[in-house]
Design a protein around this motif. Structure first.
Motif, short mmCIF file in Angstrom:
data_model
loop_
_atom_site.label_atom_id
_atom_site.label_comp_id
_atom_site.label_asym_id
_atom_site.label_seq_id
_atom_site.Cartn_x
_atom_site.Cartn_y
_atom_site.Cartn_z
N ASP A 24 -4.63 0.71 -4.06
CA ASP A 24 -3.78 1.41 -4.38
C ASP A 24 -4.12 2.67 -3.36
O ASP A 24 -2.67 3.31 -3.47
CB ASP A 24 -3.96 0.81 -6.25
N TYR A 25 -4.40 3.54 -4.35
CA TYR A 25 -5.15 4.86 -3.09
C TYR A 25 -5.08 4.66 -1.81
O TYR A 25 -4.02 4.80 -1.32
CB TYR A 25 -6.42 5.33 -3.70
N PHE A 26 -4.91 3.54 -1.57
CA PHE A 26 -4.94 3.95 0.28
C PHE A 26 -3.12 3.15 0.28
O PHE A 26 -2.51 4.07 1.38
CB PHE A 26 -5.92 2.21 1.08
N ILE A 27 -3.24 2.50 -0.89
CA ILE A 27 -1.62 2.27 0.23
C ILE A 27 -1.00 3.71 -0.04
O ILE A 27 0.44 3.62 0.44
CB ILE A 27 -1.06 0.99 -1.47
N LEU A 58 2.01 -2.56 2.35
CA LEU A 58 2.08 -2.94 1.72
C LEU A 58 2.57 -2.41 0.96
O LEU A 58 2.21 -0.72 0.04
CB LEU A 58 0.47 -3.20 1.29
N GLY A 59 3.14 -3.28 -0.20
CA GLY A 59 4.57 -2.69 -1.30
C GLY A 59 3.34 -2.60 -2.38
O GLY A 59 3.56 -2.07 -2.80
N SER A 60 2.46 -3.21 -2.90
CA SER A 60 1.69 -3.31 -3.95
C SER A 60 0.46 -3.75 -3.73
O SER A 60 -0.21 -4.73 -2.77
CB SER A 60 2.24 -4.06 -5.43
N ALA B 140 6.11 -6.78 -2.18
CA ALA B 140 5.30 -6.38 -3.30
C ALA B 140 5.44 -5.16 -4.23
O ALA B 140 5.67 -4.16 -3.55
CB ALA B 140 3.69 -6.77 -2.82
N GLY B 141 5.60 -5.66 -5.62
CA GLY B 141 6.08 -4.13 -6.17
C GLY B 141 7.45 -3.52 -6.03
O GLY B 141 7.13 -2.36 -6.46
#
Ligand SMILES: Nc1ncnc2c1ncn2[C@@H]1O[C@H](COP(=O)(O)OP(=O)(O)OP(=O)(O)O)[C@@H](O)[C@H]1O
Ligand SMILES: [Mg+2]
Lengths: 139, 312
Positions: A24-27, A58-60, B140-141
């Motif tokens: 998550d931190y990377f994204i 990446l979105g999540s 995503a998300g």
């Protein structure tokens, strides 16, 4: 022998939640995240095999965690690492890298001696596991 | 028959706390009201759509409070289908949906990834799955908006790769519904047929929202807003002419609601500019006024409907 490479390798293995928190931190930093695996843990073996494409934009964390689970399922007896690449500066460079999965029984390394020019010795290390043919590693 | 066993509604795990929750305060804390008010001002008409958005907001708010007091709440299914004629605001509302669901704490980000068949379906064997997965990774998300979703399904070609994309989508819509909202959009009749032949989609979509056509007054208001954004305005005559225009345009082919108005106004700006350049001088105030003449020469007034060709 526990392989210590990359970040966090002197800590207990990260849980999935901890891995997701890292990703998550990377994204949030806009880094591309990729999954790689190998059955040759020699420290000079820097190029591991890619599992799928690097995940840009990446979105999540969810699709990443799904891919990691698939990789673990297929590569149970390999090392798997997660690497975050930063291309936001115009050059591409790893920002973070850690082992996310290891074989249940980790082989160690042997000291390899080579005699050169008479009595001179050259020393190196060799991962025990690479003595075996690829198909038989980490059974 | 046995009397039903009384169930303790609150459940055994209810967390101790106040007996009354102030939903108004809860709602204000999300900042959703400001955003919805802005949307309401920006979007003319669309009453049923706005109503449904309010209902979804209420549901998510109550879900949040329920979770906090320890009541069971499965993640609600928020996949939607937007049906309506061209230019009725489907794409516009979809891009607002990301922000709304993000503010309500349902989605990680406000991102809306907008795709059509070509972004999901590949051209050869083995091309489709990575393409679809790549899109799903980005979306995503947030929200994945699939415009003209029925093009995914081409029954006339039994080896069409669209089917592969559909299968991946159906799986992700089920397994990741707390992390991704899919909005399928298109014209009502074709969507109906699409859902008919793909029941998997129908059962995964919780909200079917229909976008009504705008009436003449709404179209004129939309036109005035579009002009105001570009610092133009209509003269009184021009407003009457535009009203007349939309009434006639509606019955001609390729009518696209708000988009037809936008196109007509774009042409009016051309004519206005041309009129001023021909005249040689112009009062500074007149630079921002569209006159009736700028609209009246438009093709619909010649009553040649086959001339009313208009690109979308
Ligand atoms: N309710 C509204 N108020 C103001 N402007 C609107 C409204 N609805 C649509 N518009 C404007 O009309 C144009 C077309 O809208 P949009 O692209 O959302 O329509 P659509 O339903 O997606 O059309 P299509 O089915 O052809 O893709 C946009 O420029 C948008 O700003
Ligand atoms: Mg659209």
């Amino acid at each position: 022998m526990r392989l210590t490479q990359g970040m966090f390798s002197f800590l207990p293995d990260l849980t999935d939640d901890e891995i997701a928190a890292q990703v998550d931190y990377f994204i949030r930093n806009g880094w591309a995240v990729s999954i790689e695996h190998t059955d040759d843990p020699h420290p000079r073996n820097t190029y591991w095999e890619m599992w799928g494409q690097p995940m840009f934009d990446l979105g999540s964390t969810r699709p990443f965690m799904t891919a990691l689970a698939e990789c673990r399922e297929a590569m149970q007896s390999a090392y798997i690492r997660v690497t975050a690449f930063d291309a936001t500066k115009g050059w591409e460079s790893p920002r973070a890298s850690f082992i996310a999965h290891r074989p249940t029984a980790e082989d160690g390394f042997a000291l390899a001696r080579t005699s050169v020019q008479g009595r001179t010795q050259r020393y190196g290390i060799r991962a025990d596991v690479t003595d075996r043919p690829t198909a038989g590693r980490y059974r | 028959m046995n009397a039903p066993t009384p169930v303790d509604e609150a459940g055994p795990d209810r967390i101790a706390g106040p007996d009354v929750v102030d939903l108004g305060a809860e709602r204000r804390a999300t900042g959703i009201d400001d955003y919805l008010a802005g949307l309401d001002a920006r979007l003319v008409g669309l009453t049923p759509v706005k109503q449904r958005i309010d209902e979804i907001a209420a549901l998510l708010l109550v879900d949040r409070v329920r979770t906090r007091v320890g009541l069971a709440t499965g993640p609600p299914t928020l996949h939607m289908s937007f049906t309506g004629n061209p230019g009725t605001g489907k794409t516009t509302v979809a891009s607002a949906m990301g922000e709304i669901l993000h503010r309500l704490g349902y989605l990680r980000s406000a991102r809306v990834v907008s795709v059509t068949r070509d972004d999901l379906v590949g051209e050869y064997i083995g091309h489709t799955a990575p393409k679809t997965k790549d899109v799903l990774q980005r979306a995503a998300g947030g929200v994945l908006f699939i415009d003209e979703a029925y093009y995914l399904y081409r029954p006339e070609n039994e080896r069409d790769y669209g089917q592969e994309a559909i299968e991946i989508l159906l799986q992700v819509m089920e397994e990741q519904r707390d992390d991704l909202v899919v909005i399928l959009a298109g014209y009502a009749d074709r969507m109906e047929r699409f859902f008919g032949s793909n029941p998997g989609f129908r059962s995964r979509v919780a909200h079917h929202i229909d976008f009504p056509d705008f009436d003449d007054g709404e179209l004129v208001r939309i036109g005035e807003m579009l002009l105001a954004d570009q610092q133009y305005r209509l003269s009184d005559d021009a407003r009457a002419t535009l009203f007349d225009y939309v009434g006639r345009r509606r019955s001609q082919p390729h009518f696209a609601n708000a988009r037809s108005v936008r196109n007509a106004l774009d042409r009016a700006r051309l004519r206005q500019a041309n009129r001023h350049v021909t005249a040689g001088t112009v009062a500074v105030d007149d630079l921002s006024v569209i006159e009736a003449d700028d609209l009246a020469v438009s093709r619909v007034f010649n009553d040649r409907p086959d001339d009313a060709r208009e690109s979308r």
